[in-house]
Design an enzyme around this catalytic site. Sequence first.
Site, PDB file in Angstrom:
ATOM      1  N   LYS A  56       0.930  -1.207   0.011  1.00 29.52           N
ATOM      2  CA  LYS A  56      -0.116  -0.072  -0.050  1.00 29.52           C
ATOM      3  C   LYS A  56       0.825   1.106   0.074  1.00 29.52           C
ATOM      4  O   LYS A  56       2.116   1.356   0.555  1.00 29.52           O
ATOM      5  CB  LYS A  56      -0.797   0.097   1.264  1.00 29.52           C
ATOM      6  CG  LYS A  56      -2.133   0.724   1.014  1.00 29.52           C
ATOM      7  CD  LYS A  56      -3.102   0.108   0.442  1.00 29.52           C
ATOM      8  CE  LYS A  56      -4.492   0.612   0.223  1.00 29.52           C
ATOM      9  NZ  LYS A  56      -5.635  -0.239  -0.370  1.00 29.52           N
TER      10      LYS A  56
HETATM   11  P1  NAD Z   1     -13.062   7.556  -2.592  1.00 26.40           P
HETATM   12  O1  NAD Z   1     -11.987   8.629  -2.188  1.00 26.40           O
HETATM   13  O2  NAD Z   1     -13.632   7.452  -4.075  1.00 26.40           O
HETATM   14  O3  NAD Z   1     -14.451   7.771  -1.670  1.00 26.40           O
HETATM   15  C1  NAD Z   1     -14.427   7.916  -0.284  1.00 26.40           C
HETATM   16  C2  NAD Z   1     -15.824   8.204   0.324  1.00 26.40           C
HETATM   17  O4  NAD Z   1     -15.729   8.242   1.665  1.00 26.40           O
HETATM   18  C3  NAD Z   1     -16.172   9.765  -0.238  1.00 26.40           C
HETATM   19  O5  NAD Z   1     -17.651   9.872  -0.322  1.00 26.40           O
HETATM   20  C4  NAD Z   1     -15.770  10.499   1.018  1.00 26.40           C
HETATM   21  O6  NAD Z   1     -16.540  11.977   1.214  1.00 26.40           O
HETATM   22  C5  NAD Z   1     -16.285   9.501   2.114  1.00 26.40           C
HETATM   23  N1  NAD Z   1     -15.508   9.928   3.540  1.00 26.40           N
HETATM   24  C6  NAD Z   1     -14.221  10.411   3.634  1.00 26.40           C
HETATM   25  N2  NAD Z   1     -14.056  10.591   4.936  1.00 26.40           N
HETATM   26  C7  NAD Z   1     -15.157  10.226   5.345  1.00 26.40           C
HETATM   27  C8  NAD Z   1     -15.641  10.079   6.704  1.00 26.40           C
HETATM   28  N3  NAD Z   1     -14.656  10.510   8.010  1.00 26.40           N
HETATM   29  N4  NAD Z   1     -16.761   9.750   6.994  1.00 26.40           N
HETATM   30  C9  NAD Z   1     -17.714   9.353   6.156  1.00 26.40           C
HETATM   31  N5  NAD Z   1     -17.454   9.388   4.770  1.00 26.40           N
HETATM   32  C10 NAD Z   1     -16.126   9.788   4.604  1.00 26.40           C
HETATM   33  O7  NAD Z   1     -12.515   6.065  -1.878  1.00 26.40           O
HETATM   34  P2  NAD Z   1     -12.914   4.754  -2.349  1.00 26.40           P
HETATM   35  O8  NAD Z   1     -11.768   4.198  -3.539  1.00 26.40           O
HETATM   36  O9  NAD Z   1     -14.425   4.733  -2.805  1.00 26.40           O
HETATM   37  O10 NAD Z   1     -12.514   4.008  -0.908  1.00 26.40           O
HETATM   38  C11 NAD Z   1     -13.324   3.774  -0.067  1.00 26.40           C
HETATM   39  C12 NAD Z   1     -12.840   2.452   0.971  1.00 26.40           C
HETATM   40  O11 NAD Z   1     -12.618   1.246   0.101  1.00 26.40           O
HETATM   41  C13 NAD Z   1     -11.546   2.647   1.469  1.00 26.40           C
HETATM   42  O12 NAD Z   1     -11.660   2.116   2.836  1.00 26.40           O
HETATM   43  C14 NAD Z   1     -10.462   1.889   0.432  1.00 26.40           C
HETATM   44  O13 NAD Z   1      -9.507   1.459   1.171  1.00 26.40           O
HETATM   45  C15 NAD Z   1     -11.592   0.796   0.285  1.00 26.40           C
HETATM   46  N6  NAD Z   1     -11.246   0.196  -0.998  1.00 26.40           N
HETATM   47  C16 NAD Z   1     -11.192   0.813  -2.061  1.00 26.40           C
HETATM   48  C17 NAD Z   1     -10.886   0.174  -3.348  1.00 26.40           C
HETATM   49  C18 NAD Z   1     -10.951   0.660  -4.715  1.00 26.40           C
HETATM   50  O14 NAD Z   1     -11.012  -0.038  -5.755  1.00 26.40           O
HETATM   51  N7  NAD Z   1     -11.158   1.756  -4.790  1.00 26.40           N
HETATM   52  C19 NAD Z   1     -10.627  -1.442  -3.316  1.00 26.40           C
HETATM   53  C20 NAD Z   1     -10.707  -1.918  -1.928  1.00 26.40           C
HETATM   54  C21 NAD Z   1     -10.907  -1.037  -1.064  1.00 26.40           C
END
Ligand code: NAD
Length: 427
Positions: free
Chosen positions: A117
């Site tokens: 990561k």
């Molecule tokens: P992103 O940046 O596209 O979206 C994150 C969302 O969470 C946004 O809507 C943001 O406003 C919201 N957010 C941020 N801080 C917050 C808080 N304190 N309270 C409530 N909402 C909050 O990110 P993403 O890619 O959708 O990732 C989201 C989660 O999924 C993370 O934990 C990431 O590690 C995990 N993840 C992502 C992927 C991927 O393919 N993008 C894969 C596996 C896991």
Amino acid sequence: MRPRKIEKRLDPEYLTPIYRMALLQFEQAADKLALDPNVRKRFTDPKRAIMVNIPIRMDDHSVEVFHGYRVQHDTTLGPSKGGIRYHPDVNLGEVSALAMWMTWKCALMGLPFGGAKGGIRCDPHALSRNELQRLTRRYTAEMIQFIGPEIDVPAPDVGTNEQIMAWMMDTYSQFRGYSTPGIVTGKPIRIGGSLGRTEATGRGVVYCIMEAMLHLNMQAEGKRAVIQGFGNVGANAAAILHKEGIKVIAVSDVKSGLYNSNGLDIPALRKHLENNHFVESFPEGDRVTNAELLELPCDVLVPAALSEQITKENAERISCTILAEAANGPTTPAADEILRARGIFLVPDVLANAGGVTVSYFEWVQGLQNLFWTEEEVNNRLEKIIKKAFQSVLALSLSEQVDMRLAALMLSIQKITEAKKARGLFP
Ligand code: NAD
């Protein structure tokens, strides 16, 4: 949380609450497996951790220095793989915990990757497009010796997207002197991205929810889902759940949440967000805070934002049948115990959100072969892999009488341990 002897050996920089959480989860699975102590030691610390200072010329011509990280936890099964996060809270402990979870996730899905990561401590919303581009290119240049299609392959995570991946790919290719699409996944389609990658994490979450419902004898139609975080993962999961006939009654972002007991119009909300940043500007639905949203009565709760959202403070008030962890590390070990005692069915992060890295693997394979698949092929292969992993975790969870998280970690650790034993220890 109970202090563990093993922590004494660790560099204090690692010991943030989230790394302690990842370690504790690992220790519980290692104890249950009676893991060889020599192997246990090798999993505890990341294989390699790189920290860089990244100087950037800002638009006002001043110079700002940002902290960047890349942690490669394990490479027993292949090159390491994992996202890049841009967020103000990024630190070595967080990146290391996320890297460890990537190791378990790749092994669980049967992918030929180890876990990594990376991240930059910054607020991407406070940077201009040009500043973001300079930051991304300089970070890539600083990491150039440590990443590569056969070494370590980044992907998007919180605060990063396909544009950031395109800049990383271009910077790496400039250094190598030839185009190297395999350096990152989650790229735009026109430079070698895979169809279905953007939706893959959300899609995988929904496959897991459907499997969980099948196991619990629940009909999907008309059930209520609550989703925290409406970014890549949350919004795609919401859209697919909505299509499956599940009512998404609440969603939120970093600022606030929206609630409608009859179900929100998810396609209209997504359309609205094409020209607006935050869900609060959507005219439909009542306003709820993120704290209130997590406690709304529902059938399926999907935390899809950040870690440590469900803790011992609110676990007693969580009111769902299925908790599908789309985010990484949203539930603390203390909350896990409470949820388990309350009979909430948990789909752990390493399983629920593994759709992203699985289609990243497809993207990497398609790039190596220069042979691209249709979206249907991608989704069908993803469905098979996720459902198979879900069923193996469920079977172990039932036979060992442990929760789904412990079962998932036991399966992963077992697989990598066997591979470590086969490879032996150099020299
Ligand atoms: P992103 O940046 O596209 O979206 C994150 C969302 O969470 C946004 O809507 C943001 O406003 C919201 N957010 C941020 N801080 C917050 C808080 N304190 N309270 C409530 N909402 C909050 O990110 P993403 O890619 O959708 O990732 C989201 C989660 O999924 C993370 O934990 C990431 O590690 C995990 N993840 C992502 C992927 C991927 O393919 N993008 C894969 C596996 C896991």
